[in-house]
Design an enzyme around this catalytic site. Structure first.
Site, PDB file in Angstrom:
ATOM      1  N   ASP A 107       0.844  -1.199   0.000  1.00  0.00           N
ATOM      2  CA  ASP A 107       0.000   0.000   0.000  1.00  0.00           C
ATOM      3  C   ASP A 107       0.880   1.250   0.000  1.00  0.00           C
ATOM      4  O   ASP A 107       1.732   1.416   0.872  1.00  0.00           O
ATOM      5  CB  ASP A 107      -0.909   0.014   1.231  1.00  0.00           C
ATOM      6  N   TYR A 155       3.208  10.102   0.924  1.00  0.00           N
ATOM      7  CA  TYR A 155       4.123   9.481   1.880  1.00  0.00           C
ATOM      8  C   TYR A 155       5.578   9.820   1.575  1.00  0.00           C
ATOM      9  O   TYR A 155       6.450   9.589   2.417  1.00  0.00           O
ATOM     10  CB  TYR A 155       3.956   7.959   1.902  1.00  0.00           C
ATOM     11  N   LYS A 189      -2.719   6.259  -4.194  1.00  0.00           N
ATOM     12  CA  LYS A 189      -3.810   7.179  -3.908  1.00  0.00           C
ATOM     13  C   LYS A 189      -3.612   8.531  -4.593  1.00  0.00           C
ATOM     14  O   LYS A 189      -2.475   8.973  -4.788  1.00  0.00           O
ATOM     15  CB  LYS A 189      -3.926   7.388  -2.385  1.00  0.00           C
ATOM     16  N   HIS A 197      -7.630   9.806  -1.964  1.00  0.00           N
ATOM     17  CA  HIS A 197      -7.058   9.731  -0.619  1.00  0.00           C
ATOM     18  C   HIS A 197      -7.971  10.376   0.438  1.00  0.00           C
ATOM     19  O   HIS A 197      -8.109   9.845   1.536  1.00  0.00           O
ATOM     20  CB  HIS A 197      -5.684  10.414  -0.623  1.00  0.00           C
TER      21      HIS A 197
END
Length: 339
Positions: free
Chosen positions: A59, A64, A94, A127
């Site tokens: 994932d 990130y 996302k 997201h």
């Protein structure tokens, strides 16, 4: 449980994960490796360790800040002459909040595919239901430090997501951090139904009503922060620690498992996908070892009964010396609704 297979000098394990079946008929492994808060310099090795251990689900998200490094790990392990085939591994990413305009959606995905060194994603999620001002700044702010929002309707964003499926760039599309009303809002206009809802989920936030809502509409739920995100920076020193709950500890002793494995097994038996994050090889391996035992019905209920409605992952900001939800004023903020 997994069966070893030697490829070159590395022992890879064939996945024996259980799966959730999406409304497209595709299978999604119930345990995946989460990469949120996995630092660059560590996440590549974590992904490699996970794939060696038998994980077949990774994932990701561009926000990130580590998709390039995740992509390096995937490039080293996936391909015709590599330990695993591309189709063996389920990869999720996302769409970030600054790219909700219809014309930005495909461009955002293409950047993610380039970073991950992939030709397609297995799952692409919106997201958050609310948008930020368009542009290259992930968190655009006013002079006073508050965020610049955009009121783009997520239903228009969803229409652009559907086009990605038609182009073969993604296999499935879904939602993240949407509430029940917002899910139904998307379903009311969807030509391609969402397959997955990813939300925070753990025994302190059991999401019972939302899980039922998803099941009734054919969505699989994925739980992030499934162990209560004990490493989050804003953790209060006096709050209860999920992994130290007596109910969980006693079950861990009974089954000779760790508290984390008990919680992950609880989710798996509910049909909830989980994506525990770790960059430690022993924990990565441990988190996958939850398919060789089952919890009894009353034990499942005892864990669900720990629910306190505690949501840990809420974006916050300081206002007048107080910490308040950062995005609560946005018309599409999801956490004002009961579930």
């Amino acid at each position: 449980m997994s069966l070893p297979e030697v490829r070159g000098d590395v022992v890879f394990h064939r996945s024996m994960n259980e799966f959730a079946v999406l409304n497209t008929g595709r299978k999604m492994p119930l345990i995946g490796l989460g990469t949120w808060k996995s630092e660059p310099g560590k996440v590549k090795q974590a992904v490699i360790w996970a794939l060696e251990a038998g994980y077949r689900h990774i994932d990701c998200a561009p926000i990130y800040g580590n998709e390039v490094e995740v992509g390096e790990a995937l490039q080293e392990t996936l391909g015709p002459d590599k330990p695993l085939r591309r189709e063996d591994v389920f990869v999720t990413s996302k769409l970030w909040n600054t790219q909700h305009h219809a014309e930005d959606v495909e461009l955002a995905l293409l950047k993610t595919l380039k970073d991950l060194k992939l030709e397609y994603l297995d799952l692409y999620l919106i997201h958050w239901p609310y948008a930020f001002q368009r542009g290259d700044v992930p968190f655009p702010k006013k002079e006073d430090g508050t965020l610049l929002y955009d009121d783009t309707d997520y239903k228009l964003t969803w229409a652009a997501m559907e086009k990605l499926v038609g182009k073969g760039l993604v296999r499935s599309i879904g939602l993240s951090n949407f509430n029940s009303r917002q899910i139904d809002d998307v379903l009311s206009v969807a030509s391609i139904k969402p397959t997955v809802l990813q939300v925070e989920g753990h025994p302190y936030l059991a999401q019972v009503e939302l899980l039922t809502h998803c099941r009734d509409r054919g969505l699989v739920m994925t739980a992030y922060s499934p162990l209560g995100s004990p490493d989050r920076a804003w953790k209060h020193p006096d709050e209860p620690v999920l992994l130290q709950e007596p109910v969980v500890a006693s079950l861990a002793e009974k089954y000779q498992k760790s508290p984390a494995q008990i919680i992950l097994r609880w989710q798996a038996q509910r049909g909830v996908v989980t994506i525990p994050k770790s960059v430690t090889e022993s924990r990565i391996r441990e988190n996958l070892q939850v398919f060789d035992f089952s919890l009894e019905a009353e034990e499942m209920k005892s864990i669900t009964a720990l629910n306190r409605g505690w949501r840990y992952i809420v974006p916050m900001m300081d206002v007048g010396g107080e910490r308040v939800p950062r995005d609560a004023g946005h018309p599409h903020y999801p956490f004002n609704d009961p579930y």
